[in-house]
Design a protein around this motif. Sequence first.
Motif, PDB file in Angstrom:
ATOM      1  N   PHE A 101      -1.251  28.325  -0.886  1.00 39.26           N
ATOM      2  CA  PHE A 101      -0.495  27.899  -2.061  1.00 39.26           C
ATOM      3  C   PHE A 101      -0.808  26.433  -2.290  1.00 39.26           C
ATOM      4  CE2 PHE A 101       3.566  26.009  -3.713  1.00 39.26           C
ATOM      5  CZ  PHE A 101       3.558  26.608  -4.964  1.00 39.26           C
ATOM      6  N   ILE A 102      -1.294  26.083  -3.477  1.00 40.91           N
ATOM      7  CA  ILE A 102      -1.634  24.698  -3.823  1.00 40.91           C
ATOM      8  C   ILE A 102      -0.793  24.279  -5.020  1.00 40.91           C
ATOM      9  CG2 ILE A 102      -3.424  23.160  -4.725  1.00 40.91           C
ATOM     10  CD1 ILE A 102      -5.487  24.747  -3.226  1.00 40.91           C
ATOM     11  N   THR A 103      -0.151  23.120  -4.906  1.00 36.60           N
ATOM     12  CA  THR A 103       0.642  22.616  -6.018  1.00 36.60           C
ATOM     13  C   THR A 103       0.598  21.102  -6.060  1.00 36.60           C
ATOM     14  OG1 THR A 103       2.825  22.672  -7.077  1.00 36.60           O
ATOM     15  CG2 THR A 103       2.790  22.539  -4.667  1.00 36.60           C
ATOM     16  N   ASN A 104       0.738  20.541  -7.258  1.00 35.57           N
ATOM     17  CA  ASN A 104       0.921  19.093  -7.381  1.00 35.57           C
ATOM     18  C   ASN A 104       2.229  18.768  -8.098  1.00 35.57           C
ATOM     19  OD1 ASN A 104       0.139  19.872  -9.948  1.00 35.57           O
ATOM     20  ND2 ASN A 104      -1.300  18.202 -10.253  1.00 35.57           N
ATOM     21  N   ILE A 105       3.147  19.735  -8.108  1.00 37.54           N
ATOM     22  CA  ILE A 105       4.493  19.476  -8.606  1.00 37.54           C
ATOM     23  C   ILE A 105       5.218  18.609  -7.581  1.00 37.54           C
ATOM     24  CG2 ILE A 105       6.698  20.548  -9.200  1.00 37.54           C
ATOM     25  CD1 ILE A 105       5.134  22.976 -10.157  1.00 37.54           C
ATOM     26  N   ARG A 106       5.975  17.626  -8.042  1.00 37.51           N
ATOM     27  CA  ARG A 106       6.656  16.736  -7.107  1.00 37.51           C
ATOM     28  C   ARG A 106       7.664  17.509  -6.249  1.00 37.51           C
ATOM     29  NH1 ARG A 106       8.996  11.890 -10.397  1.00 37.51           N
ATOM     30  NH2 ARG A 106       8.715  13.271 -12.201  1.00 37.51           N
ATOM     31  N   PRO A 107       7.803  17.102  -4.987  1.00 38.52           N
ATOM     32  CA  PRO A 107       8.634  17.865  -4.051  1.00 38.52           C
ATOM     33  C   PRO A 107      10.053  18.114  -4.533  1.00 38.52           C
ATOM     34  CG  PRO A 107       7.313  16.278  -2.852  1.00 38.52           C
ATOM     35  CD  PRO A 107       7.091  16.002  -4.316  1.00 38.52           C
ATOM     36  N   GLN A 108      10.673  17.127  -5.201  1.00 44.82           N
ATOM     37  CA  GLN A 108      12.049  17.325  -5.636  1.00 44.82           C
ATOM     38  C   GLN A 108      12.152  18.436  -6.673  1.00 44.82           C
ATOM     39  OE1 GLN A 108      10.258  14.583  -5.950  1.00 44.82           O
ATOM     40  NE2 GLN A 108      10.658  13.433  -7.835  1.00 44.82           N
ATOM     41  N   ALA A 109      11.137  18.545  -7.535  1.00 42.38           N
ATOM     42  CA  ALA A 109      11.136  19.633  -8.520  1.00 42.38           C
ATOM     43  C   ALA A 109      10.903  20.972  -7.841  1.00 42.38           C
ATOM     44  CB  ALA A 109      10.063  19.370  -9.567  1.00 42.38           C
ATOM     45  N   LEU A 130       0.082  23.751   0.580  1.00 39.82           N
ATOM     46  CA  LEU A 130      -0.413  22.398   0.361  1.00 39.82           C
ATOM     47  C   LEU A 130       0.182  21.817  -0.906  1.00 39.82           C
ATOM     48  CD1 LEU A 130      -3.822  20.872   1.056  1.00 39.82           C
ATOM     49  CD2 LEU A 130      -2.663  20.345  -1.097  1.00 39.82           C
ATOM     50  N   ASN A 131       0.905  20.713  -0.741  1.00 39.98           N
ATOM     51  CA  ASN A 131       1.361  19.998  -1.939  1.00 39.98           C
ATOM     52  C   ASN A 131       0.751  18.604  -1.951  1.00 39.98           C
ATOM     53  OD1 ASN A 131       3.597  19.502   0.196  1.00 39.98           O
ATOM     54  ND2 ASN A 131       3.999  17.908  -1.331  1.00 39.98           N
ATOM     55  N   HIS A 203       2.559  23.522   6.644  1.00 33.87           N
ATOM     56  CA  HIS A 203       2.750  22.676   5.471  1.00 33.87           C
ATOM     57  C   HIS A 203       1.764  21.514   5.557  1.00 33.87           C
ATOM     58  CE1 HIS A 203       5.615  19.782   3.110  1.00 33.87           C
ATOM     59  NE2 HIS A 203       4.578  20.163   2.389  1.00 33.87           N
ATOM     60  N   VAL A 204       0.989  21.306   4.519  1.00 33.02           N
ATOM     61  CA  VAL A 204       0.031  20.204   4.452  1.00 33.02           C
ATOM     62  C   VAL A 204       0.370  19.366   3.226  1.00 33.02           C
ATOM     63  CG1 VAL A 204      -2.401  19.554   4.307  1.00 33.02           C
ATOM     64  CG2 VAL A 204      -1.750  21.684   5.477  1.00 33.02           C
ATOM     65  N   GLU A 205       0.456  18.057   3.413  1.00 33.92           N
ATOM     66  CA  GLU A 205       0.744  17.157   2.293  1.00 33.92           C
ATOM     67  C   GLU A 205      -0.426  16.199   2.102  1.00 33.92           C
ATOM     68  OE1 GLU A 205       4.759  15.336   1.417  1.00 33.92           O
ATOM     69  OE2 GLU A 205       3.701  13.555   2.153  1.00 33.92           O
ATOM     70  N   VAL A 206      -0.890  16.067   0.862  1.00 36.63           N
ATOM     71  CA  VAL A 206      -1.956  15.118   0.526  1.00 36.63           C
ATOM     72  C   VAL A 206      -1.390  14.085  -0.449  1.00 36.63           C
ATOM     73  CG1 VAL A 206      -4.241  14.820  -0.495  1.00 36.63           C
ATOM     74  CG2 VAL A 206      -3.755  16.858   0.884  1.00 36.63           C
ATOM     75  N   PRO A 207      -0.927  12.928   0.047  1.00 36.94           N
ATOM     76  CA  PRO A 207      -0.456  11.877  -0.854  1.00 36.94           C
ATOM     77  C   PRO A 207      -1.663  11.117  -1.426  1.00 36.94           C
ATOM     78  CG  PRO A 207       0.431  11.650   1.389  1.00 36.94           C
ATOM     79  CD  PRO A 207      -0.747  12.565   1.450  1.00 36.94           C
ATOM     80  N   MET A 208      -1.698  10.976  -2.726  1.00 35.02           N
ATOM     81  CA  MET A 208      -2.855  10.355  -3.362  1.00 35.02           C
ATOM     82  C   MET A 208      -3.019   8.898  -2.950  1.00 35.02           C
ATOM     83  SD  MET A 208      -2.526  11.839  -7.245  1.00 35.02           S
ATOM     84  CE  MET A 208      -4.111  11.176  -7.798  1.00 35.02           C
ATOM     85  N   ALA A 209      -1.918   8.144  -2.913  1.00 35.35           N
ATOM     86  CA  ALA A 209      -2.025   6.714  -2.602  1.00 35.35           C
ATOM     87  C   ALA A 209      -2.567   6.510  -1.190  1.00 35.35           C
ATOM     88  CB  ALA A 209      -0.664   6.039  -2.764  1.00 35.35           C
ATOM     89  N   ASP A 210      -2.082   7.287  -0.233  1.00 36.83           N
ATOM     90  CA  ASP A 210      -2.573   7.182   1.140  1.00 36.83           C
ATOM     91  C   ASP A 210      -4.050   7.552   1.217  1.00 36.83           C
ATOM     92  OD1 ASP A 210       0.329   7.825   0.992  1.00 36.83           O
ATOM     93  OD2 ASP A 210       0.258   7.565   3.157  1.00 36.83           O
ATOM     94  N   THR A 211      -4.400   8.627   0.533  1.00 36.82           N
ATOM     95  CA  THR A 211      -5.781   9.114   0.559  1.00 36.82           C
ATOM     96  C   THR A 211      -6.730   8.062  -0.001  1.00 36.82           C
ATOM     97  OG1 THR A 211      -5.032  11.399   0.326  1.00 36.82           O
ATOM     98  CG2 THR A 211      -7.326  10.936  -0.242  1.00 36.82           C
ATOM     99  N   MET A 212      -6.369   7.453  -1.120  1.00 32.91           N
ATOM    100  CA  MET A 212      -7.251   6.483  -1.751  1.00 32.91           C
ATOM    101  C   MET A 212      -7.267   5.150  -1.008  1.00 32.91           C
ATOM    102  SD  MET A 212      -8.929   7.945  -4.044  1.00 32.91           S
ATOM    103  CE  MET A 212      -9.727   6.455  -4.639  1.00 32.91           C
TER     104      MET A 212
END
Length: 400
Positions: A101-109, A130-131, A203-212
């Motif tokens: 399952f892949i999503t980029n919806i924010r966790p609170q939503a 993965l979010n 559960h895998v989380e990919v935060p964009m700011a950390d990644t970049m």
Amino acid sequence: MSAEPQQAGATGPLDGVRVVELASVIMAPYAARQLGDLGADVIKVEPPGGDMTRHYPPTRNPGMGVLALNLNRNKRSVAIDLKAPGGRDALLALIATADVFITNIRPQALHRLGLGYAELAAVNPGLVYLNAQGFRSDSELGTRPAYDDIVQAASGLVWLNEQVSGVPYFVPTVLADKICGLVITQSVLAALHHRDRTGRGQHVEVPMADTMLAFNLVEHLAAATLDPPEGPIGYARALSPVRRAARTADGWMCILPYSDRNWRDFFTFVGRPDLADDPRFGTLPDRARSADELYALMDEFAGRHTTAEWRAFCDAASIPAAPVLSLDEAAASAYATEGGLLRTVEHPTEGRYRLIGEPVRFGATPAGLRRHCPRIGEHTEQVLAEIGHHPTTRTPLETR
């Protein structure tokens, strides 16, 4: 030249893997498309109006914008209104059959919709969930929205541009979206490997700011790697204000001697063999400290020869070099077209369009085009029938 999807029996290395994508814009759909290119059965769950990227102009038909044609190939579309009665149940029925399952919806939503990891793992314990979102979910920034420009700014990339140009420019491509999309794909494959060995999802989380930030620091942490720092942060060669392509007698070219021998051959070619013994340029550490002077010399010498002459010399001397091409020229080059990276294909409803090919080549399980970008909800009935889900109402579904 036109090309059609591969035969129905054609498979890629991820044949047999089912991916459910609940995502919009570029980052996560790009990742899911890569998995689809590699043979996974990617089911794009989108609202009845479609992912917003579908409407980016130009379009020949509603919901089939130019970005969507390549971002959504090798996917099936299921349209579900998750806020309507029965919508969540339909998604959960689909999740029960999925590997990823892949999503980029924010966790609170996601939590408001009852689609957090705990809820989906209860339905499918082996699920790779993965979010990806702008900022790490357990940080004070975790609830903030973010797009590519925001992440370029937050990760130091805009600052890097300012160091060189004096202006805080954004990189003229959605670099953060695409790099994070690549990391999503890599992370999914690693988690699938773990599940295959243990039977457990995660559960895998990919935060964009950390990644970049991690991406930018590979070379730019530089002297600040040491504690205490031996110098400022930043990779000097890349931050040189005179680092640019060189103007030849008839164009522009990137000429990049790298080894000691490369530079010795270069200086001999331009009639200055003495510079090979100059203490500023003799070794790699010397040249790293003298990057600005080297680029200035390149500007001075490059105009003495045509691009073709530089090309011939660099090829003979094994010096990396390439002429500066426009994006049009690069896409139309023999290299791109003969390798199939960009070719014209026929879409069932949108007509002829240019397909961006899969750059990776597998000897035994080739990746490729199996399905063109679907219409919004084109496969809703088909997919729900496959999983045996028969909703009592059609309110939340856009059926075709």
